[in-house]
Design a protein around this motif. Sequence first.
Motif, short mmCIF file in Angstrom:
data_model
loop_
_atom_site.label_atom_id
_atom_site.label_comp_id
_atom_site.label_asym_id
_atom_site.label_seq_id
_atom_site.Cartn_x
_atom_site.Cartn_y
_atom_site.Cartn_z
N THR A 83 4.63 6.34 19.03
CA THR A 83 5.73 5.46 19.44
C THR A 83 6.71 6.18 20.35
O THR A 83 7.31 5.56 21.24
CB THR A 83 6.46 4.93 18.19
N GLU A 84 6.88 7.50 20.14
CA GLU A 84 7.80 8.26 21.00
C GLU A 84 7.38 8.18 22.47
O GLU A 84 8.22 8.02 23.35
CB GLU A 84 7.86 9.73 20.57
N GLN A 85 6.08 8.31 22.71
CA GLN A 85 5.59 8.23 24.09
C GLN A 85 5.84 6.83 24.66
O GLN A 85 6.29 6.69 25.81
CB GLN A 85 4.10 8.55 24.15
N GLN A 86 5.59 5.81 23.88
CA GLN A 86 5.81 4.45 24.33
C GLN A 86 7.29 4.22 24.64
O GLN A 86 7.64 3.58 25.64
CB GLN A 86 5.35 3.46 23.26
N ALA A 87 8.17 4.77 23.82
CA ALA A 87 9.62 4.60 24.03
C ALA A 87 10.07 5.32 25.30
O ALA A 87 10.87 4.77 26.07
CB ALA A 87 10.38 5.14 22.82
N GLY A 88 9.58 6.54 25.52
CA GLY A 88 9.98 7.29 26.71
C GLY A 88 9.52 6.64 27.99
O GLY A 88 10.27 6.53 28.96
N VAL A 89 8.26 6.18 28.00
CA VAL A 89 7.72 5.51 29.19
C VAL A 89 8.47 4.20 29.43
O VAL A 89 8.80 3.85 30.57
CB VAL A 89 6.21 5.27 29.03
N ALA A 90 8.75 3.46 28.36
CA ALA A 90 9.48 2.20 28.51
C ALA A 90 10.87 2.43 29.06
O ALA A 90 11.34 1.68 29.94
CB ALA A 90 9.56 1.49 27.15
N TYR A 91 11.55 3.47 28.57
CA TYR A 91 12.90 3.78 29.08
C TYR A 91 12.85 4.11 30.57
O TYR A 91 13.68 3.62 31.36
CB TYR A 91 13.47 4.95 28.28
N ALA A 92 11.87 4.92 30.98
CA ALA A 92 11.74 5.25 32.40
C ALA A 92 11.43 4.00 33.22
O ALA A 92 11.99 3.80 34.31
CB ALA A 92 10.64 6.30 32.60
N ASN A 93 10.54 3.15 32.73
CA ASN A 93 10.20 1.92 33.45
C ASN A 93 11.41 1.00 33.60
O ASN A 93 11.57 0.32 34.62
CB ASN A 93 9.06 1.19 32.75
#
Length: 350
Positions: A320-330
Motif C-alpha cells: 500500500t505504501e507504494q500505491q500511496a506514493g505513486v498516487a501522491y505523485a500522480n
Amino acid sequence: MSQKNETPILILTVLITAGLIAGGFWWFNNKISFNFNQVTKPQPTNSNPDTTKPESSGNTFASVQNVPTGLFNYGGSTSWAPLRLTVDSAIQAARPEFRLRYVEPSSVTPGSGTGIHALIDGQLAFAQSSRPILDEELNRAKQRGFTLQQIPIAIDGLAVAVNPNLNISGLTVDQLRSIYTGQINNWSELGGPNIPIKTYSRRISDGGTVELFVQDILGGQAFSSNVEFVSTTTQALQKVAASPGGIYYASAPEVVPQCSIKPLPLGRRQGQYIPPYQEPFVLPSECPGKRNKLNIEAFQSGKYPITRNLFVVVKQNSQTEQQAGVAYANLLLTEQGQELISQAGFVKIR
C-alpha cells in the motif's frame, strides 16, 4: 382494315413504346444515382459524442485513479513546506479517502535525508525530497528488500539572501563557493563596501538543500570555520536582516518574497547575473504591499545557475505504501496539481 394500312401503325406503336421505355430508364437511372450520391456521404451523429473518446486523464485530482483509502504518514524536505500548505490541503478536500498526515521527526532536524531515512525504516509511507536519492540510501533500501523510486514533480532554485542595504549587483557561482569556503571574507573583495562577510547556513545533516549546496556549489569542500550554523531558514533570514554583511541561501520560494532581505542575482560568469525574481525588483520599502515573484522563465530555461527538481520518493515494495506514493505523485502531476505548485511559488515541471 387491310394489312397494308396496319403496317405503319404497328411500326409507330413500337417506336413510341421504345421511346417511353428509354425515357423511363434514363429518369430512373439519374434519380437513383442522385440518391446514392447523397446517402454515401458520412453524416455526423450526436448520440453520445464522448463515448468513443478516451477521457483526458490527469486534469484534476478527481481524475487520478488507483488512489488508496486510508491514513498515510509522510514527511521530509523543509523546502516542501509551501507545497504542504497549499497543495496537500487541496488534495485532502478533493480526495477525503486519501488522508495525509505530515510527521516531523522527534530527535532529528526535518529534511530530505531524515525523511528518506524514515521511509526506509518503515515510519513513512512516502517521502518528499529536494535532492536526488543517494547511493547509500539505495543500498540501505536494498538491504531491507525493496528499492526506491524518485518521481520529479516541480522545479526549484536556490536563492541567495543578503542584507537589503548591501550594495552589490550579484555573485558568480565561483564567488559564492569562495565565500562559503573562507577564501573571500570581505564584500570589498567583490566590488562592494568594506564590510566583513557573515555567512549563515543550516547544517549538512539538516536537509537536501544544504546537501545540494555542498555537492554542487562547494564541490564537496567543507564549510569555512566562519560559517554560523542555524536551525531554520526563518532564523537565518532574521540574522541576515540584522547583519550588514550577512548572506544565506535557501529554496527560492522561501527567499524571494521576503521583505526583510534582498535576493541576490547569480551568474555563471561575472557581470552576467540572472535574478531569481521577476524584474523590476520590488524594494523592501514597497513590501508587503508588493512582493517579488519567482523568475519562472529563468528557472525553466536553465538560465538561472542553481536549479533542482523536487521529488516524491516511493518505496517499491508492491504494498500500500507504494500505491500511496505513486498516487501522491500522480496527484501533483495533474494540471490542477501543477497549477497549485505554481501558486505555491515553485515552477511547473509540466
